[in-house]
Design a protein around this motif. Structure first.
Motif, PDB file in Angstrom:
ATOM      1  N   VAL A 195       0.950  -1.136  -0.108  1.00  0.00           N
ATOM      2  CA  VAL A 195      -0.139   0.096   0.149  1.00  0.00           C
ATOM      3  C   VAL A 195       0.891   1.315   0.016  1.00  0.00           C
ATOM      4  O   VAL A 195       0.645   2.081  -0.660  1.00  0.00           O
ATOM      5  CB  VAL A 195      -0.924  -0.078   1.124  1.00  0.00           C
ATOM      6  CG1 VAL A 195      -1.554   1.509   1.381  1.00  0.00           C
ATOM      7  CG2 VAL A 195      -2.244  -1.089   1.086  1.00  0.00           C
ATOM      8  N   ALA A 196       1.807   1.256   0.790  1.00  0.00           N
ATOM      9  CA  ALA A 196       2.758   2.369   1.234  1.00  0.00           C
ATOM     10  C   ALA A 196       3.668   2.742  -0.353  1.00  0.00           C
ATOM     11  O   ALA A 196       4.056   3.752  -0.459  1.00  0.00           O
ATOM     12  CB  ALA A 196       3.810   2.325   2.077  1.00  0.00           C
ATOM     13  N   ASN A 197       3.729   1.670  -1.312  1.00  0.00           N
ATOM     14  CA  ASN A 197       4.447   1.610  -2.575  1.00  0.00           C
ATOM     15  C   ASN A 197       3.168   1.912  -3.567  1.00  0.00           C
ATOM     16  O   ASN A 197       3.368   1.705  -5.060  1.00  0.00           O
ATOM     17  CB  ASN A 197       5.309   0.642  -2.680  1.00  0.00           C
ATOM     18  CG  ASN A 197       6.554   0.828  -2.221  1.00  0.00           C
ATOM     19  OD1 ASN A 197       7.065   1.513  -2.400  1.00  0.00           O
ATOM     20  ND2 ASN A 197       6.659   0.127  -0.796  1.00  0.00           N
ATOM     21  N   ASP A 198       2.102   2.555  -3.123  1.00  0.00           N
ATOM     22  CA  ASP A 198       1.117   2.946  -4.290  1.00  0.00           C
ATOM     23  C   ASP A 198       0.514   1.623  -5.082  1.00  0.00           C
ATOM     24  O   ASP A 198      -0.002   1.824  -6.296  1.00  0.00           O
ATOM     25  CB  ASP A 198       1.594   3.695  -5.495  1.00  0.00           C
ATOM     26  CG  ASP A 198       1.975   5.243  -4.539  1.00  0.00           C
ATOM     27  OD1 ASP A 198       1.383   5.686  -3.424  1.00  0.00           O
ATOM     28  OD2 ASP A 198       2.918   5.846  -4.946  1.00  0.00           O
ATOM     29  N   ASN A 199       0.880   0.438  -4.412  1.00  0.00           N
ATOM     30  CA  ASN A 199      -0.114  -0.488  -5.046  1.00  0.00           C
ATOM     31  C   ASN A 199      -1.592  -0.774  -4.495  1.00  0.00           C
ATOM     32  O   ASN A 199      -1.860  -0.295  -3.483  1.00  0.00           O
ATOM     33  CB  ASN A 199       0.470  -1.944  -4.805  1.00  0.00           C
ATOM     34  CG  ASN A 199       1.764  -1.743  -5.321  1.00  0.00           C
ATOM     35  OD1 ASN A 199       2.231  -1.857  -6.510  1.00  0.00           O
ATOM     36  ND2 ASN A 199       2.838  -1.576  -4.488  1.00  0.00           N
ATOM     37  N   HIS A 200      -2.587  -1.201  -5.495  1.00  0.00           N
ATOM     38  CA  HIS A 200      -3.905  -1.698  -5.002  1.00  0.00           C
ATOM     39  C   HIS A 200      -3.708  -2.994  -4.378  1.00  0.00           C
ATOM     40  O   HIS A 200      -3.124  -3.814  -4.884  1.00  0.00           O
ATOM     41  CB  HIS A 200      -4.890  -1.347  -6.144  1.00  0.00           C
ATOM     42  CG  HIS A 200      -6.349  -1.994  -5.366  1.00  0.00           C
ATOM     43  ND1 HIS A 200      -6.676  -3.203  -6.115  1.00  0.00           N
ATOM     44  CD2 HIS A 200      -7.134  -1.360  -4.819  1.00  0.00           C
ATOM     45  CE1 HIS A 200      -7.670  -3.498  -5.513  1.00  0.00           C
ATOM     46  NE2 HIS A 200      -8.043  -2.146  -4.770  1.00  0.00           N
ATOM     47  N   VAL A 201      -4.099  -3.251  -3.026  1.00  0.00           N
ATOM     48  CA  VAL A 201      -4.161  -4.434  -2.593  1.00  0.00           C
ATOM     49  C   VAL A 201      -5.575  -5.118  -2.262  1.00  0.00           C
ATOM     50  O   VAL A 201      -6.444  -4.268  -1.775  1.00  0.00           O
ATOM     51  CB  VAL A 201      -3.302  -4.256  -1.179  1.00  0.00           C
ATOM     52  CG1 VAL A 201      -3.342  -5.837  -0.377  1.00  0.00           C
ATOM     53  CG2 VAL A 201      -1.857  -3.990  -1.419  1.00  0.00           C
ATOM     54  N   LEU A 234      15.922 -12.173  10.472  1.00  0.00           N
ATOM     55  CA  LEU A 234      15.582 -11.168   9.713  1.00  0.00           C
ATOM     56  C   LEU A 234      14.173 -10.369  10.036  1.00  0.00           C
ATOM     57  O   LEU A 234      13.586 -11.046  11.075  1.00  0.00           O
ATOM     58  CB  LEU A 234      15.548 -11.400   8.276  1.00  0.00           C
ATOM     59  CG  LEU A 234      16.525 -12.274   7.497  1.00  0.00           C
ATOM     60  CD1 LEU A 234      16.229 -12.457   5.982  1.00  0.00           C
ATOM     61  CD2 LEU A 234      17.754 -11.229   7.322  1.00  0.00           C
ATOM     62  N   ASP A 235      14.318  -9.152   9.418  1.00  0.00           N
ATOM     63  CA  ASP A 235      12.672  -8.486   9.964  1.00  0.00           C
ATOM     64  C   ASP A 235      11.994  -8.855   8.863  1.00  0.00           C
ATOM     65  O   ASP A 235      12.388  -8.954   7.654  1.00  0.00           O
ATOM     66  CB  ASP A 235      12.942  -7.075  10.390  1.00  0.00           C
ATOM     67  CG  ASP A 235      13.660  -6.818  11.590  1.00  0.00           C
ATOM     68  OD1 ASP A 235      13.162  -7.391  12.530  1.00  0.00           O
ATOM     69  OD2 ASP A 235      14.650  -6.453  11.569  1.00  0.00           O
ATOM     70  N   ALA A 236      10.477  -8.826   8.764  1.00  0.00           N
ATOM     71  CA  ALA A 236       9.825  -8.824   7.622  1.00  0.00           C
ATOM     72  C   ALA A 236      10.191  -7.892   6.483  1.00  0.00           C
ATOM     73  O   ALA A 236      10.133  -8.201   5.362  1.00  0.00           O
ATOM     74  CB  ALA A 236       8.263  -8.688   8.201  1.00  0.00           C
ATOM     75  N   ASN A 237      10.401  -6.664   7.050  1.00  0.00           N
ATOM     76  CA  ASN A 237      10.808  -5.567   6.075  1.00  0.00           C
ATOM     77  C   ASN A 237      12.025  -5.962   5.286  1.00  0.00           C
ATOM     78  O   ASN A 237      12.197  -5.343   4.002  1.00  0.00           O
ATOM     79  CB  ASN A 237      11.040  -4.154   6.497  1.00  0.00           C
ATOM     80  CG  ASN A 237      11.891  -3.890   7.494  1.00  0.00           C
ATOM     81  OD1 ASN A 237      12.755  -4.814   7.472  1.00  0.00           O
ATOM     82  ND2 ASN A 237      11.581  -2.956   8.304  1.00  0.00           N
ATOM     83  N   ASP A 238      12.942  -6.911   5.602  1.00  0.00           N
ATOM     84  CA  ASP A 238      13.955  -7.453   4.895  1.00  0.00           C
ATOM     85  C   ASP A 238      13.393  -8.147   3.554  1.00  0.00           C
ATOM     86  O   ASP A 238      14.075  -8.404   2.479  1.00  0.00           O
ATOM     87  CB  ASP A 238      14.954  -8.191   5.460  1.00  0.00           C
ATOM     88  CG  ASP A 238      15.881  -7.401   6.747  1.00  0.00           C
ATOM     89  OD1 ASP A 238      15.986  -6.285   6.478  1.00  0.00           O
ATOM     90  OD2 ASP A 238      15.723  -7.983   7.714  1.00  0.00           O
ATOM     91  N   LEU A 239      12.205  -8.757   3.443  1.00  0.00           N
ATOM     92  CA  LEU A 239      11.829  -9.234   2.363  1.00  0.00           C
ATOM     93  C   LEU A 239      10.958  -8.397   1.166  1.00  0.00           C
ATOM     94  O   LEU A 239      10.780  -8.914   0.094  1.00  0.00           O
ATOM     95  CB  LEU A 239      10.648 -10.376   3.013  1.00  0.00           C
ATOM     96  CG  LEU A 239      11.029 -11.017   4.022  1.00  0.00           C
ATOM     97  CD1 LEU A 239       9.913 -12.207   4.443  1.00  0.00           C
ATOM     98  CD2 LEU A 239      12.123 -12.060   3.649  1.00  0.00           C
ATOM     99  N   PHE A 240      10.933  -7.126   1.723  1.00  0.00           N
ATOM    100  CA  PHE A 240       9.836  -6.536   0.855  1.00  0.00           C
ATOM    101  C   PHE A 240      10.355  -6.263  -0.487  1.00  0.00           C
ATOM    102  O   PHE A 240       9.609  -6.217  -1.529  1.00  0.00           O
ATOM    103  CB  PHE A 240       9.584  -5.091   1.560  1.00  0.00           C
ATOM    104  CG  PHE A 240       8.746  -4.784   2.731  1.00  0.00           C
ATOM    105  CD1 PHE A 240       8.102  -6.394   3.160  1.00  0.00           C
ATOM    106  CD2 PHE A 240       8.759  -4.121   3.609  1.00  0.00           C
ATOM    107  CE1 PHE A 240       7.364  -6.282   4.411  1.00  0.00           C
ATOM    108  CE2 PHE A 240       8.140  -4.107   4.779  1.00  0.00           C
ATOM    109  CZ  PHE A 240       7.132  -5.203   5.133  1.00  0.00           C
ATOM    110  N   GLY A 241      11.516  -5.780  -0.663  1.00  0.00           N
ATOM    111  CA  GLY A 241      11.977  -5.525  -1.894  1.00  0.00           C
ATOM    112  C   GLY A 241      12.081  -6.778  -2.963  1.00  0.00           C
ATOM    113  O   GLY A 241      11.678  -6.714  -4.015  1.00  0.00           O
ATOM    114  N   SER A 242      12.498  -7.999  -2.257  1.00  0.00           N
ATOM    115  CA  SER A 242      12.574  -9.049  -3.058  1.00  0.00           C
ATOM    116  C   SER A 242      10.877  -9.397  -3.670  1.00  0.00           C
ATOM    117  O   SER A 242      10.724  -9.834  -4.871  1.00  0.00           O
ATOM    118  CB  SER A 242      12.807 -10.418  -2.434  1.00  0.00           C
ATOM    119  OG  SER A 242      14.328  -9.992  -2.045  1.00  0.00           O
ATOM    120  N   ILE A 243       9.852  -9.217  -2.718  1.00  0.00           N
ATOM    121  CA  ILE A 243       8.393  -9.484  -3.158  1.00  0.00           C
ATOM    122  C   ILE A 243       8.113  -8.564  -4.177  1.00  0.00           C
ATOM    123  O   ILE A 243       7.576  -9.014  -5.070  1.00  0.00           O
ATOM    124  CB  ILE A 243       7.759  -9.260  -1.764  1.00  0.00           C
ATOM    125  CG1 ILE A 243       8.009 -10.394  -0.801  1.00  0.00           C
ATOM    126  CG2 ILE A 243       6.448  -9.246  -2.146  1.00  0.00           C
ATOM    127  CD1 ILE A 243       7.464 -10.440   0.640  1.00  0.00           C
TER     128      ILE A 243
END
Ligand SMILES: NC(=O)c1ccc[n+]([C@@H]2O[C@H](COP(=O)([O-])OP(=O)(O)OC[C@H]3O[C@@H](n4cnc5c(N)ncnc54)[C@H](O)[C@@H]3O)[C@@H](O)[C@H]2O)c1
Length: 241
Positions: A21-27, A208-217
């Motif tokens: 959502v923070a990266n302007d996607n519709h979820v 890791l923290d969950a946010n370490d996965l965000f870029g790859s996802i």
């Protein structure tokens, strides 16, 4: 992008929803519970172990104003006996967990592939596997804790990586892509002794923290990975080296 997140209420899932959502996607959020999903995100009750609810989900997503570009499956169905050590796992319980988790991911992947065919536009599915779908458990790091790597988990997550390859090959010539990520352990109040031993097996941060996965996802869901198909991206700070 317009992205469906299954397991949207989970520890990792609700953080992935927030990042998308923070990266302007519709979820579109799907799960069996929603207390961690923001009210302004559309919510669809979907039980991965009940194929009719997965079918109803995809049916309801056919005519979105922003058509679906992809999905990520972060659900984690398991029965009440899940998590026991090897010799305490019964045949019935093993089969039930494989059915709930791997069977559910199979059905979701199948219906996502069919959805892509009928929509006639690109669709990227990311299934979430695990480092324990890639390597055997390092049991010694669990000594002195109540934790283990369940044998069902190893069977399910390794099978999922190969299931993705099957789907990718079967869907050749379509615009359907399917990949997995295999995260290392995500920090979530585990015992300190375990965290320390885990970290000794890594090259930098450790758990890791969950946010370490965000870029790859976001990469696997998006057009930047257009020609990556049937692959498993390990995100583990070197744990599996
Ligand atoms: N947490 C980790 O360290 C870690 C590491 C590697 C991989 N993973 C994988 O990441 C995924 C998410 O893990 P998590 O830690 O966020 O798990 P979690 O238990 O916090 O969340 C799982 C979510 O799945 C939902 N769910 C359970 N049964 C369901 C069903 N039948 N139908 C639909 N939804 C259902 C739950 O309601 C919950 O919202 C899992 O597949 C897990 O195996 C987790």
């Amino acid at each position: 992008m317009s992205i469906l997140v299954l397991g949207a209420n989970g520890y990792i899932g609700h953080q992935v929803v927030a990042d998308l959502v923070a990266n302007d996607n519709h979820v579109v959020a799907a799960d069996v519970a929603f207390e961690h999903v923001p009210a302004n995100v559309s919510q669809h009750f979907t039980d991965l172990t009940k194929p009719e609810t997965i079918a109803a989900l995809f049916d309801s997503l056919r005519d979105l104003d922003s058509p679906l570009d992809g999905a990520i499956n972060l659900a984690y169905p398991r029965n009440s006996q899940y998590g026991r050590s090897l010799f305490d796992v019964t045949y019935e319980s093993f089969c039930e967990n494989v059915s709930l988790h791997l069977g559910g991911f199979f059905e979701f992947s199948k219906l996502a592939a069919l959805f892509c065919q009928t929509q006639q536009r690109p669709f990227s599915l990311v299934n979430v596997s695990s480092i324990y779908g890639v390597i055997a458990p390092k049991f010694e790091i669990y000594n002195g804790t109540e934790m283990t790597v369940p044998v069902e988990y190893a069977a399910i997550k390794s099978a999922l990586i190969h299931l993705n390859k099957y789907f990718a090959a079967y869907m050749k010539g379509t615009r359907f892509r399917i990949n997995s990520i295999s995260p290392g352990g995500i920090l979530d109040s585990q015992p300190e002794s375990f965290v320390q031993k885990y970290t000794e097996n890594c090259t930098g941060k450790g758990m890791l923290d969950a946010n370490d996965l965000f870029g790859s996802i976001r990469f696997l869901l998006g057009a930047g990975s257009e020609f990556i198909n049937g692959q498993n991206l390990i995100i583990d700070d070197g744990f599996t080296l």
